[in-house]
Design a protein around this motif. Structure first.
Motif, mmCIF file in Angstrom:
data_model
loop_
_atom_site.group_PDB
_atom_site.id
_atom_site.type_symbol
_atom_site.label_atom_id
_atom_site.label_comp_id
_atom_site.label_asym_id
_atom_site.label_seq_id
_atom_site.Cartn_x
_atom_site.Cartn_y
_atom_site.Cartn_z
ATOM 1 N N GLU A 200 101.570 34.840 121.419
ATOM 2 C CA GLU A 200 100.158 34.748 121.785
ATOM 3 C C GLU A 200 100.018 34.085 123.161
ATOM 4 O O GLU A 200 99.210 34.503 123.987
ATOM 5 C CB GLU A 200 99.386 33.951 120.740
ATOM 6 N N PHE A 201 100.828 33.061 123.410
ATOM 7 C CA PHE A 201 100.756 32.362 124.688
ATOM 8 C C PHE A 201 101.179 33.287 125.836
ATOM 9 O O PHE A 201 100.517 33.356 126.864
ATOM 10 C CB PHE A 201 101.650 31.120 124.636
ATOM 11 N N LEU A 202 102.271 34.022 125.646
ATOM 12 C CA LEU A 202 102.803 34.830 126.749
ATOM 13 C C LEU A 202 102.009 36.114 126.972
ATOM 14 O O LEU A 202 101.891 36.580 128.088
ATOM 15 C CB LEU A 202 104.268 35.183 126.484
ATOM 16 N N PHE A 203 101.498 36.719 125.902
ATOM 17 C CA PHE A 203 100.893 38.041 126.049
ATOM 18 C C PHE A 203 99.395 38.059 125.778
ATOM 19 O O PHE A 203 98.761 39.090 125.938
ATOM 20 C CB PHE A 203 101.609 39.049 125.144
ATOM 21 N N GLY A 204 98.830 36.910 125.348
ATOM 22 C CA GLY A 204 97.406 36.873 125.049
ATOM 23 C C GLY A 204 96.579 37.110 126.303
ATOM 24 O O GLY A 204 96.970 36.701 127.391
ATOM 25 N N ARG A 205 95.441 37.786 126.142
ATOM 26 C CA ARG A 205 94.634 38.082 127.326
ATOM 27 C C ARG A 205 93.363 37.259 127.377
ATOM 28 O O ARG A 205 92.463 37.554 128.146
ATOM 29 C CB ARG A 205 94.318 39.580 127.357
ATOM 30 N N ASN A 206 93.307 36.219 126.537
ATOM 31 C CA ASN A 206 92.148 35.331 126.558
ATOM 32 C C ASN A 206 92.616 33.902 126.762
ATOM 33 O O ASN A 206 93.578 33.471 126.129
ATOM 34 C CB ASN A 206 91.396 35.410 125.229
ATOM 35 N N TRP A 207 91.919 33.196 127.619
ATOM 36 C CA TRP A 207 92.235 31.777 127.831
ATOM 37 C C TRP A 207 90.946 30.994 127.669
ATOM 38 O O TRP A 207 90.118 30.958 128.562
ATOM 39 C CB TRP A 207 92.848 31.568 129.212
ATOM 40 N N GLU A 208 90.773 30.396 126.491
ATOM 41 C CA GLU A 208 89.579 29.573 126.243
ATOM 42 C C GLU A 208 90.027 28.294 125.576
ATOM 43 O O GLU A 208 89.957 28.145 124.360
ATOM 44 C CB GLU A 208 88.601 30.332 125.334
ATOM 45 N N PRO A 209 90.515 27.362 126.355
ATOM 46 C CA PRO A 209 91.133 26.178 125.731
ATOM 47 C C PRO A 209 90.136 25.144 125.239
ATOM 48 O O PRO A 209 90.552 24.152 124.662
ATOM 49 C CB PRO A 209 91.996 25.608 126.854
ATOM 50 N N GLN A 210 88.825 25.354 125.466
ATOM 51 C CA GLN A 210 87.868 24.305 125.085
ATOM 52 C C GLN A 210 87.635 24.324 123.587
ATOM 53 O O GLN A 210 86.602 24.739 123.093
ATOM 54 C CB GLN A 210 86.540 24.492 125.824
ATOM 55 N N PHE A 224 94.702 30.841 123.624
ATOM 56 C CA PHE A 224 95.689 30.358 124.575
ATOM 57 C C PHE A 224 96.598 31.487 125.055
ATOM 58 O O PHE A 224 97.788 31.465 124.809
ATOM 59 C CB PHE A 224 96.523 29.227 123.963
ATOM 60 N N GLY A 225 96.019 32.502 125.694
ATOM 61 C CA GLY A 225 96.856 33.546 126.287
ATOM 62 C C GLY A 225 96.866 33.337 127.789
ATOM 63 O O GLY A 225 95.819 33.293 128.419
ATOM 64 N N TRP A 226 98.049 33.200 128.386
ATOM 65 C CA TRP A 226 98.084 32.746 129.770
ATOM 66 C C TRP A 226 97.962 33.891 130.765
ATOM 67 O O TRP A 226 97.985 33.648 131.970
ATOM 68 C CB TRP A 226 99.333 31.908 130.029
ATOM 69 N N ILE A 227 97.848 35.153 130.303
ATOM 70 C CA ILE A 227 97.799 36.296 131.227
ATOM 71 C C ILE A 227 96.681 36.143 132.275
ATOM 72 O O ILE A 227 96.954 36.236 133.480
ATOM 73 C CB ILE A 227 97.635 37.620 130.446
ATOM 74 N N LEU A 431 101.740 25.155 130.213
ATOM 75 C CA LEU A 431 101.511 25.777 131.523
ATOM 76 C C LEU A 431 102.405 25.141 132.580
ATOM 77 O O LEU A 431 102.956 25.820 133.440
ATOM 78 C CB LEU A 431 100.044 25.630 131.937
ATOM 79 N N GLY A 432 102.549 23.815 132.492
ATOM 80 C CA GLY A 432 103.409 23.111 133.432
ATOM 81 C C GLY A 432 104.838 23.604 133.333
ATOM 82 O O GLY A 432 105.520 23.780 134.343
ATOM 83 N N MET A 433 105.290 23.836 132.109
ATOM 84 C CA MET A 433 106.644 24.345 131.890
ATOM 85 C C MET A 433 106.806 25.705 132.572
ATOM 86 O O MET A 433 107.797 25.936 133.274
ATOM 87 C CB MET A 433 106.870 24.495 130.384
ATOM 88 N N MET A 434 105.818 26.586 132.378
ATOM 89 C CA MET A 434 105.907 27.914 132.989
ATOM 90 C C MET A 434 105.900 27.787 134.516
ATOM 91 O O MET A 434 106.683 28.441 135.209
ATOM 92 C CB MET A 434 104.729 28.796 132.547
ATOM 93 N N LEU A 435 105.010 26.913 135.014
ATOM 94 C CA LEU A 435 104.932 26.702 136.458
ATOM 95 C C LEU A 435 106.274 26.218 137.001
ATOM 96 O O LEU A 435 106.782 26.713 138.007
ATOM 97 C CB LEU A 435 103.840 25.667 136.742
ATOM 98 N N PHE A 436 106.861 25.244 136.283
ATOM 99 C CA PHE A 436 108.139 24.694 136.722
ATOM 100 C C PHE A 436 109.209 25.789 136.732
ATOM 101 O O PHE A 436 109.960 25.922 137.702
ATOM 102 C CB PHE A 436 108.543 23.554 135.783
#
Lengths: 458, 430
Positions: A200-210, A224-227, A431-436
């Motif tokens: 879900e994190f890698l392929f999800g197309r919605n990001w609504e963390p609130q 929590f989809g980071w696309i 997200l920080g992990m992916m960024l790193f």
């Protein structure tokens, strides 16, 4: 009290230096031949005290706070903390601490007052303990070090061994930092992935963390989809690179090949100024000047432009990257051997042809490496996008719309007081992990290209 | 041997070259023109950046003030109740004396009149009376800042021609101000508060002292940690480390560390320093430690370059007269490399001073209204203060933000100037 401990340490190590040095001098004046100069006997004693006791004091100071807190909270009347979350427990602790600090608001419960008294008492005892332990340890080592002084003692080797150890420790800190980054990110990301599945994190197309903090709150369900976040990052990065690469490259070529010496002498420091401006300043510039300018320009053409458009953030980021790219390109061009230039010019090529058809192709690996490092900078750049890009994840490729980036999400999710057991906070670490990881791959690749290429011509 | 033909002979290749020459020169001209355009574009942006900051920031370096004859009414303020007392009423009464059209018993109108003064005015008066209670019953001259909208009005940042409903001050308020201005009560002075006050919700009172002190503590911590660690690591790697796998790993690692995004260091600090070690949030100490980790690679790289520049003959001479390896390095190489090392360190610290993102993550964007007395207290830093002000909705904070940026930039220029001076003064060419 802490200052007193440091003062004792300082005085003791200086005293040990003087003591051992005198003793060694005494032996020498007695007619014996010293192995090491007496200065090294003193230094040996100084280091022997300074290093272990300093480590002891620092560890004590780090450990002291959490232990005292745990003891105070453990000694609260039974049942006060049952059923409470980490947030309220932290609040109680903060209140006890502020009471202990003499700032009392209203009428606190008697058990809080008692706990505050306990806290003060424990703190005083810990401070006293630190001073006593420091003094004792210093004394013991001083005596031990004094006993070592003899004509045959290899004090210089001892000192050099300690200094070698210290230097190795310094180099290892760099590795420890990387290990710390990877460990902390991996640990929190692991906790996040227990709450949100990886797919879900890698392929999800919605990001609504609130997500709702309390059960009765009305908020988004949390997705929590980071696309959309990474797409936004890519859009802004592309805008930045499209602006920075031509400007940076052309100015590097001009300064390298065509500019008169006087212009070079002025232009290079000016570019360095551009490189030295803090990113928060660029962010403010984007909000204050660039975004309104783009908006009114769009309005005059009849194109609707979002207030925090990707174009403004990316454009300003591009300006920030110009000196970066131009300095890499300059390095790469200067590394091309003079013989290749001379050869091209001797064959009758114009200077433009020499640059474009001989120097630039020869320098292309270095230039590409620099551009890749600029891409990694753009992906990881934070303040410009936090101030000038959007907050809402918006899956679009249109640079005139508002998009969000990985770094914006990390900052907005973590600003303010948040506890560590909430998917919102953990998402920032994921997200920080992916960024790193993304920037690490680009950096390793780019630095590899740059180094390999430099070696080829050296 | 063939005879060399005399006179003009057709040389087709040469003609071809001649024919193409103007085209080739044109291409060179275009390339040059593009280069000039590119670099002018970059400098134009730099110019616009500085010009916009200066044009909006210079107004924050002055502050509109009002001078009032304040009668400290013993009916409102009694010495036994100090420091409590209706200081705002006393001030409003002093203002009304100049505004005959206002009825002192009309509470709503009085509130509007009181709004001319900064919220800090009553505290300024209070502090004076508390310091000297014998002032009660006397009339004193008091110079206090006006509140933000009137400050904007006096600096011509508030357009009087916009419709009243969209203006922050209505016509009566502007009339009050013009009347006060007409009798000479309004003056403009250098805004020392910008550097001597801490943060405040009111733009006219907000200053940078807390942020400057916070940045100072953070940079001091950063220097104390990164300088010894960085130099130690650099000396070891450059002079002592055997060429093993481990030293290769450390080397690659340091180069990569220098390119890790700054926000990742913030995450590290949040998880490790605050989460695991339980260090205080928002403290300059933690900020300084984070910045130290980021500055260390810069210092290591600069130090290694400086050590490399010391010629081998120095080392060989020292070794030749019997010095040990460490005596050579610490007695000769490091002192000779010191200017380069210091230059690199100062440039690294200047970068650290402008770094914002990691400080945001560890909470150095808190609202703190006093300067931090120790590195363990909550504080902001200059760049985070700029971020906070840039996010504030009040109009007065726009010029304050620009002014704060100018202050930050002048610190950076100062540090870089020191670095350049050190480099030119002490660096030796071998």
């Amino acid at each position: 009290m802490t200052t007193l401990a440091f003062a004792i340490l300082l005085l003791a190590s200086l005293a040990a230096y003087v003591l051992n040095r005198r003793a060694a001098t005494g032996i020498r004046e007695g007619g014996a031949r010293l192995h090491s100069v007496s200065k090294y006997h003193g230094l040996f004693a100084l280091l022997l005290i300074l290093v272990p006791v300093l480590v002891m004091i620092l560890v004590w100071l780090v450990v002291q706070g959490p232990i005292i807190n745990a003891v105070v909270m453990g000694a609260l009347p039974d049942g006060t903390l049952i059923g409470l979350d980490t947030g309220p427990i932290d609040l109680i602790l903060a209140e006890i601490r502020s009471i202990a600090g003499g700032r009392i608001f209203g009428e606190p419960e008697p058990w809080k007052l008692a706990a505050a008294e306990r806290l003060t008492d424990l703190r005083q005892r810990a401070a006293l303990g630190l001073v006593v332990v420091t003094a004792l340890l210093c004394l013991v080592i001083m005596v031990l070090a004094r006993k070592k002084v003899s004509a045959g003692f290899r004090a210089r080797q001892g000192v050099e061994r300690i200094i070698s150890g210290l230097m190795i420790f310094c180099s290892v800190v760099a590795i420890l930092t990387t290990v710390g980054i990877v460990a902390s990110l991996a640990f929190e990301t692991y906790k996040f992935l227990r709450l949100v599945p990886l797919t879900e994190f890698l392929f999800g197309r919605n990001w609504e963390p609130q997500i709702p903090i309390r059960a009765d709150q009305i908020a988004a369900a949390g997705a929590f989809g980071w696309i959309p976040v990474i797409v936004g990052t890519i859009v802004i990065t592309i805008v930045a690179i499209v602006i920075a690469v031509p400007i940076g490259l052309l100015s590097a070529i001009y300064l390298f090949e065509f500019a008169p010496r006087r212009i070079r002498a002025v232009a290079k420091p000016l570019l360095e100024i551009l490189a030295g401006v803090p990113t928060v300043v660029y962010g403010f510039f984007a909000v204050l000047v660039v975004a309104p300018a783009i908006r009114s320009f769009g309005a005059s053409l009849g194109i609707p432009v979002a207030p925090n458009t990707a174009l403004a953030a990316g454009g300003v980021m591009g300006i920030m990257l110009v000196p970066f790219i131009s300095s890499f390109a300059d390095d790469a061009l200067s590394a091309v051997p003079q013989a290749m230039r001379d050869g091209a010019l001797a064959l009758g090529a114009t200077r433009a042809e020499t640059v474009l058809e001989v120097l630039v192709p020869a320098a292309i690996p270095g230039i590409v490496g620099g551009v890749l490092l600029a891409v990694s900078r753009a992906i990881g750049e934070t303040m410009i996008v936090v101030m000038a890009a959007g907050l809402m994840a918006n899956l679009t490729l249109n640079p005139l719309e508002s998009v969000t980036t990985v770094t914006v999400q990390i900052v907005t999710l973590l600003i303010g007081d948040t506890s560590f057991d909430n998917p919102k906070t953990l998402a920032a670490f994921a997200l920080g992990m992916m960024l790193f990881l993304v920037t690490l791959v680009i950096n390793v690749f780019a630095l590899g290209i740059v180094r390999k290429y430099r070696e080829a011509y050296d | 041997m063939t005879d060399i033909p005399s006179g003009a002979v057709a040389r087709p290749a040469m003609d071809k070259v001649r024919a193409s020459l103007s085209r080739r020169h044109r291409r060179q001209f275009i390339l040059q023109a593009l280069g000039v355009t590119a670099i002018s574009l970059a400098f134009l942006m730099l110019f616009i950046l500085l010009a916009s900051l200066i044009s909006s920031g210079h107004k924050a370096f002055t502050q509109t003030e009002i001078t009032l004859q304040v009668f400290i009414d013993p009916g409102e303020i009694r010495s036994e109740r100090l420091p409590r007392g209706d200081f705002d009423d006393v001030l409003a009464a002093a203002l009304v004396a100049h505004l005959p059209s206002v009825d002192p018993n009309d509470r709503a109108a009085m509130r509007v009149v009181g709004g001319i003064l900064s919220n800090g005015a009553q505290f300024q008066l209070r502090d004076r009376v508390v310091a000297d209670p014998s002032l009660i019953g006397q009339t004193i001259a008091l110079r206090v800042p006006v509140s933000d909208p009137y400050d904007q009005l006096h600096k011509n940042l508030l357009d009087r021609t916009t419709p009243e409903s969209q203006r922050r001050l209505d016509d009566t308020q502007i009339a009050f101000f013009d009347r006060l201005n007409g009798i000479g009560a309004i003056s403009t002075s250098v805004n020392t508060g910008l550097l001597t006050n801490a943060d405040s919700r009111f733009p006219e009172l907000a200053g940078l002292k807390g942020a400057i002190v916070g940045s100072f503590w953070a940079l001091l911590t950063c220097f104390l940690i990164s300088f010894p660690l960085g130099i130690g690591a650099a000396i070891y790697l450059e002079e002592f480390a055997p060429r093993t796998k481990l030293s290769d790993v450390i080397e690659v690692n340091i180069n990569n560390l220098a390119a890790v995004p700054s926000v990742v260091f913030g995450l590290l600090a949040l998880a490790v320093f605050i989460g695991w070690f339980g260090m205080p949030r928002s403290a300059p100490l933690v900020g300084g430690m984070t910045l130290a980790l980021m500055t260390m690679p810069t210092i290591i790289i600069a130090t290694r370059a400086a050590l490399k520049a010391v010629p081998p003959s120095i080392r060989e001479a020292a070794l030749g007269v019997g010095a040990s390896k460490q005596q050579v390095v610490f007695g000769h190489v490091v002192p000779l490399a010191m200017p380069g090392i210091l230059t690199g360190t100062i440039i690294g610290l200047a970068q650290a001073l402008g770094e914002t993102a990691p400080l945001l993550l560890i909470g150095m964007n808190a609202f703190i209204t006093s300067a931090p007395p120790t590195p363990f207290d909550s504080a902001t830093a200059l760049p985070t203060q700029i971020f906070i002000w840039a996010d504030s909705p009040e109009r007065g904070f726009v010029s304050r933000t620009s002014a704060a940026i100018l202050v930050l930039l002048s610190f950076l220029i100062l540090m870089n100037a020191i670095a350049i001076y050190l480099r030119s003064k002490f660096e030796r060419k071998w």
